[in-house]
Design an enzyme around this catalytic site. Structure first.
Site, PDB file in Angstrom:
ATOM      1  N   ARG A 156       0.801  -0.963   0.036  1.00 32.60           N
ATOM      2  CA  ARG A 156      -0.070  -0.032   0.135  1.00 32.60           C
ATOM      3  C   ARG A 156       0.899   1.300   0.169  1.00 32.60           C
ATOM      4  O   ARG A 156       1.829   1.384   0.804  1.00 32.60           O
ATOM      5  CB  ARG A 156      -0.803  -0.071   1.060  1.00 32.60           C
ATOM      6  CG  ARG A 156      -1.875   0.941   1.458  1.00 32.60           C
ATOM      7  CD  ARG A 156      -2.596   1.082   2.651  1.00 32.60           C
ATOM      8  NE  ARG A 156      -1.929   2.087   3.477  1.00 32.60           N
ATOM      9  CZ  ARG A 156      -2.719   2.812   4.806  1.00 32.60           C
ATOM     10  NH1 ARG A 156      -3.908   2.343   4.961  1.00 32.60           N
ATOM     11  NH2 ARG A 156      -2.054   3.542   5.364  1.00 32.60           N
ATOM     12  N   TYR A 168      -3.450  11.844   5.400  1.00 27.54           N
ATOM     13  CA  TYR A 168      -3.693  10.534   5.903  1.00 27.54           C
ATOM     14  C   TYR A 168      -2.455   9.502   5.445  1.00 27.54           C
ATOM     15  O   TYR A 168      -2.216   9.409   4.158  1.00 27.54           O
ATOM     16  CB  TYR A 168      -4.940   9.849   5.596  1.00 27.54           C
ATOM     17  CG  TYR A 168      -4.941   8.464   5.929  1.00 27.54           C
ATOM     18  CD1 TYR A 168      -5.265   7.971   7.320  1.00 27.54           C
ATOM     19  CD2 TYR A 168      -4.738   7.386   5.178  1.00 27.54           C
ATOM     20  CE1 TYR A 168      -5.050   6.716   7.652  1.00 27.54           C
ATOM     21  CE2 TYR A 168      -4.592   6.305   5.386  1.00 27.54           C
ATOM     22  CZ  TYR A 168      -4.760   5.833   6.854  1.00 27.54           C
ATOM     23  OH  TYR A 168      -4.852   4.500   7.213  1.00 27.54           O
ATOM     24  N   ASP A 219      -5.134   3.747   0.031  1.00 26.06           N
ATOM     25  CA  ASP A 219      -6.283   3.945   0.957  1.00 26.06           C
ATOM     26  C   ASP A 219      -6.635   5.535   0.756  1.00 26.06           C
ATOM     27  O   ASP A 219      -5.845   6.370   1.177  1.00 26.06           O
ATOM     28  CB  ASP A 219      -5.945   3.728   2.267  1.00 26.06           C
ATOM     29  CG  ASP A 219      -6.960   3.698   3.184  1.00 26.06           C
ATOM     30  OD1 ASP A 219      -8.036   4.070   3.074  1.00 26.06           O
ATOM     31  OD2 ASP A 219      -6.799   3.170   4.431  1.00 26.06           O
ATOM     32  N   HIS A 221      -9.168   6.583   2.281  1.00 26.62           N
ATOM     33  CA  HIS A 221      -9.718   6.930   3.863  1.00 26.62           C
ATOM     34  C   HIS A 221     -10.940   7.890   4.031  1.00 26.62           C
ATOM     35  O   HIS A 221     -10.747   8.918   4.726  1.00 26.62           O
ATOM     36  CB  HIS A 221      -8.455   7.641   4.664  1.00 26.62           C
ATOM     37  CG  HIS A 221      -8.434   6.871   6.201  1.00 26.62           C
ATOM     38  ND1 HIS A 221      -8.921   7.568   7.177  1.00 26.62           N
ATOM     39  CD2 HIS A 221      -8.055   5.770   6.447  1.00 26.62           C
ATOM     40  CE1 HIS A 221      -8.645   6.557   8.155  1.00 26.62           C
ATOM     41  NE2 HIS A 221      -8.060   5.519   7.655  1.00 26.62           N
ATOM     42  N   GLU A 245      -8.970   2.023  -1.773  1.00 24.43           N
ATOM     43  CA  GLU A 245      -9.813   1.446  -0.497  1.00 24.43           C
ATOM     44  C   GLU A 245     -10.401   2.754   0.049  1.00 24.43           C
ATOM     45  O   GLU A 245     -10.051   3.839   0.055  1.00 24.43           O
ATOM     46  CB  GLU A 245      -8.741   1.008   0.508  1.00 24.43           C
ATOM     47  CG  GLU A 245      -9.287   0.873   1.954  1.00 24.43           C
ATOM     48  CD  GLU A 245      -8.168   0.577   2.724  1.00 24.43           C
ATOM     49  OE1 GLU A 245      -7.155   0.023   2.533  1.00 24.43           O
ATOM     50  OE2 GLU A 245      -8.448   0.633   4.116  1.00 24.43           O
ATOM     51  N   GLU A 271     -13.593  -1.666   6.698  1.00 27.02           N
ATOM     52  CA  GLU A 271     -12.770  -1.897   8.071  1.00 27.02           C
ATOM     53  C   GLU A 271     -13.532  -1.299   9.165  1.00 27.02           C
ATOM     54  O   GLU A 271     -13.221  -1.738  10.197  1.00 27.02           O
ATOM     55  CB  GLU A 271     -11.433  -1.291   7.882  1.00 27.02           C
ATOM     56  CG  GLU A 271     -11.441   0.376   7.573  1.00 27.02           C
ATOM     57  CD  GLU A 271     -10.034   1.018   7.552  1.00 27.02           C
ATOM     58  OE1 GLU A 271      -9.125   0.334   6.897  1.00 27.02           O
ATOM     59  OE2 GLU A 271      -9.709   1.932   8.191  1.00 27.02           O
ATOM     60  N   ARG A 292     -13.480  -5.522   3.491  1.00 26.37           N
ATOM     61  CA  ARG A 292     -12.240  -5.320   4.371  1.00 26.37           C
ATOM     62  C   ARG A 292     -12.421  -5.814   5.910  1.00 26.37           C
ATOM     63  O   ARG A 292     -11.831  -5.454   6.644  1.00 26.37           O
ATOM     64  CB  ARG A 292     -11.922  -3.738   4.426  1.00 26.37           C
ATOM     65  CG  ARG A 292     -11.523  -3.228   2.965  1.00 26.37           C
ATOM     66  CD  ARG A 292      -9.786  -3.301   2.771  1.00 26.37           C
ATOM     67  NE  ARG A 292      -9.264  -2.485   4.018  1.00 26.37           N
ATOM     68  CZ  ARG A 292      -8.221  -2.854   4.844  1.00 26.37           C
ATOM     69  NH1 ARG A 292      -7.730  -4.081   4.797  1.00 26.37           N
ATOM     70  NH2 ARG A 292      -7.894  -1.817   5.660  1.00 26.37           N
ATOM     71  N   GLU A 348      -4.134  -7.364   5.247  1.00 28.82           N
ATOM     72  CA  GLU A 348      -3.200  -6.515   5.516  1.00 28.82           C
ATOM     73  C   GLU A 348      -2.319  -6.760   6.770  1.00 28.82           C
ATOM     74  O   GLU A 348      -2.774  -7.412   7.512  1.00 28.82           O
ATOM     75  CB  GLU A 348      -4.348  -5.305   5.678  1.00 28.82           C
ATOM     76  CG  GLU A 348      -3.468  -3.988   6.286  1.00 28.82           C
ATOM     77  CD  GLU A 348      -4.313  -2.737   6.742  1.00 28.82           C
ATOM     78  OE1 GLU A 348      -5.514  -2.973   6.953  1.00 28.82           O
ATOM     79  OE2 GLU A 348      -3.773  -1.635   6.821  1.00 28.82           O
ATOM     80  N   TRP A 411     -12.186  11.624   8.528  1.00 31.12           N
ATOM     81  CA  TRP A 411     -10.703  11.313   8.623  1.00 31.12           C
ATOM     82  C   TRP A 411     -10.673   9.963   8.116  1.00 31.12           C
ATOM     83  O   TRP A 411     -11.532   9.277   7.993  1.00 31.12           O
ATOM     84  CB  TRP A 411     -10.528  11.239  10.238  1.00 31.12           C
ATOM     85  CG  TRP A 411      -8.996  10.996  10.284  1.00 31.12           C
ATOM     86  CD1 TRP A 411      -7.844  11.974  10.022  1.00 31.12           C
ATOM     87  CD2 TRP A 411      -8.293   9.744  10.481  1.00 31.12           C
ATOM     88  NE1 TRP A 411      -6.740  11.066  10.189  1.00 31.12           N
ATOM     89  CE2 TRP A 411      -7.044   9.882  10.493  1.00 31.12           C
ATOM     90  CE3 TRP A 411      -8.761   8.397  10.959  1.00 31.12           C
ATOM     91  CZ2 TRP A 411      -6.290   8.684  10.860  1.00 31.12           C
ATOM     92  CZ3 TRP A 411      -8.286   7.514  11.102  1.00 31.12           C
ATOM     93  CH2 TRP A 411      -6.853   7.409  11.044  1.00 31.12           C
TER      94      TRP A 411
HETATM   95  O1  KDG Z   1      -7.949   2.888  13.860  1.00 27.11           O
HETATM   96  C1  KDG Z   1      -7.826   3.235  12.543  1.00 27.11           C
HETATM   97  C2  KDG Z   1      -6.744   2.579  11.773  1.00 27.11           C
HETATM   98  O2  KDG Z   1      -6.962   1.249  11.842  1.00 27.11           O
HETATM   99  C3  KDG Z   1      -7.279   3.015  10.215  1.00 27.11           C
HETATM  100  O3  KDG Z   1      -6.814   4.274  10.103  1.00 27.11           O
HETATM  101  C4  KDG Z   1      -6.014   2.213   9.282  1.00 27.11           C
HETATM  102  O4  KDG Z   1      -7.216   2.803   7.478  1.00 27.11           O
HETATM  103  C5  KDG Z   1      -6.314   2.053   7.931  1.00 27.11           C
HETATM  104  C6  KDG Z   1      -6.099   0.741   7.317  1.00 27.11           C
HETATM  105  O5  KDG Z   1      -6.262   0.506   6.172  1.00 27.11           O
HETATM  106  O6  KDG Z   1      -5.314   0.203   7.621  1.00 27.11           O
HETATM  107 MG    MG Z   2      -8.158   1.684   5.754  1.00 30.10          MG
END
Ligand code: KDG
Ligand code: MG
Length: 411
Positions: A156, A168, A219, A221, A245, A271, A292, A348, A411
């Site tokens: 990643r 991020y 990612d 995010h 992602e 996630e 995820r 991951e 975030w």
């Molecule tokens: O607790 C938040 C993290 O696990 C996250 O920010 C990590 O986005 C993330 C990832 O893909 O691992």
């Molecule tokens: Mg993530």
């Protein structure tokens, strides 16, 4: 004891939550039985750890004492349906910890590694991806090289965006990127236009440097609107990502229809999902390629298996979350799940610090781009309680993001 026990009840004698902070906070549930066999489950919810610890000790553990540890499904249903206020992430994380600990016990009683109990091996190793982060494109390109040198086949890549402080995924100069960094949330900046101009340049450079074969992931995010995500997906198509992602928040699952119509870049999400209902539309309409969700936040092995089975009907594969805020206990359980699950995609794998690894002795190992679940009975991860007690809880929360005009963003 001998493998198998002739259907005899194995009574849960005690259970407790263990909170520890070997570099970052973890909550672990330990369930002990009258047979002397115990199991552990991860109950960590990053930045909200104590709410799960209290949910367990105040509301879950009293319900476990005296029950038959072998009745995993019934205990799951009891806590889910019986809790009435189900499906929230705190409740589902607590439920996951119970479920994981019970699968650990059942596999130990059977004298088998957990993957055998789930249905046996579907693959020789679990393909993992690592995290390459850099303050700028050059640093990220170097980091990707470092991961290639370590043997990773999938990486990643995240890079700082010019003029955007604290974007991020940008680490602090080492492998152990930890976003939860302060007792009160750090405020970071977000600038969508700058990011959308920058991200394709990173992947163009990575493909130039490392060729077509290495798997590259990214990612977003939750930072983009669906149309912006569609544009990013399109602009990344020449660089053949393994996935893009969390391109947009999935609170509204239907939002992914729009992204899907415009791009062939594979999409991953989930996630932060706690339940099959969080991804039902995404799966049934084939709006994503990878799901995820993982053991700790999605109700344990019992529930994750249901999500994966539904996904399998639509050729959607798994890509379990594996950031460092998920403890080695979750990683161990997830690896057994990954070893078995027919529609596996990728796992991951952000490495834990040596301090964390010492508190959680485990038998999984990395070789040649793959993680391998161990062969010990159970999920193969333990907790050193004496060592854990030395690391006191430290309040830490995840950052927040604001646009340049001060508007609070995802975030
Ligand atoms: O607790 C938040 C993290 O696990 C996250 O920010 C990590 O986005 C993330 C990832 O893909 O691992
Ligand atoms: Mg993530």
């Amino acid at each position: 004891m001998e493998p198998g026990n002739g259907g005899k009840k194995v009574t849960i004698r005690s259970a407790r939550g263990i909170v520890t902070c070997p570099g970052r906070n973890f909550v672990t549930l330990k369930i002990e039985t009258d047979e002397g066999v115990y199991g552990i489950g991860d109950a960590t919810l990053n930045g909200r750890e104590l709410s799960v610890a209290s949910y367990l000790s105040d509301h879950v553990i009293p319900n476990l004492i005296g029950r038959d540890a072998q009745r995993i499904e019934d205990i799951w249903q009891f806590l889910y349906k019986g809790g009435y206020w189900s499906r929230g992430v705190v409740a589902m994380t607590a439920l996951a910890a119970v479920d994981t600990a019970l699968w650990d016990i059942k596999a130990k009683l059977a004298g088998m590694p957990l993957y055998q109990l789930l249905g046996g091996r579907s693959r020789d190793g679990v393909l993992v991806y690592g995290h390459a982060n850099g303050a700028d494109i050059e640093q990220t390109v170097d980091q990707v090289g470092a991961y290639c040198d370590m043997g990773y086949r999938a990486i990643r890549a995240q890079s700082g965006v010019p003029g955007v402080k604290g974007a991020y995924g940008v680490g602090r100069g080492d492998m152990y990127y930890e976003p939860a960094d302060a007792a009160l949330p750090t405020e970071t900046l977000w600038d969508t236009a700058a990011y959308l101009n920058h991200a394709p340049k990173l992947f163009e450079k990575l493909r130039d440097q490392y060729g077509p074969d290495i798997e590259l992931l990214h990612d977003v995010h939750h930072r983009l609107t669906p149309m912006e995500a569609a544009r990013l997906g399109k602009s990344l198509e020449p660089f053949r990502l393994f996935w893009m992602e969390d391109a947009t928040p999935a609170d509204n699952q239907e939002a992914f229809r729009l992204i899907r119509q415009h791009t062939t870049t594979p999409l991953a999400v989930g996630e932060i999902f706690a339940s099959i209902h969080d991804c039902r539309t995404l799966i049934q309409e084939q709006l994503i390629d990878y799901i995820r969700s993982t053991v700790v936040h999605a109700g344990g092995i019992t529930h994750l298996r249901r999500i994966a089975d539904l996904a399998g009907l639509y050729q959607i594969r798994t890509g379990c979350h594996g950031a460092t805020d998920l403890s080695p206990v979750c990683m161990g359980a997830a690896l057994h799940f990954d070893t078995w699950v027919p529609n596996f995609g990728i796992q991951e794998y952000m490495r834990h610090t040596p301090e964390t690894d010492e508190v959680f002795p485990h038998d999984y190992h990395f070789a040649d781009g793959y993680l391998h679940a161990g062969e010990a009975p159970g999920h193969g991860v333990d907790i050193d309680e004496k060592l854990a007690a030395k690391y006191e809880y430290e309040p830490r929360q995840l950052p927040v993001a604001r646009l340049r005009d001060g508007t609070l963003w995802n975030w």
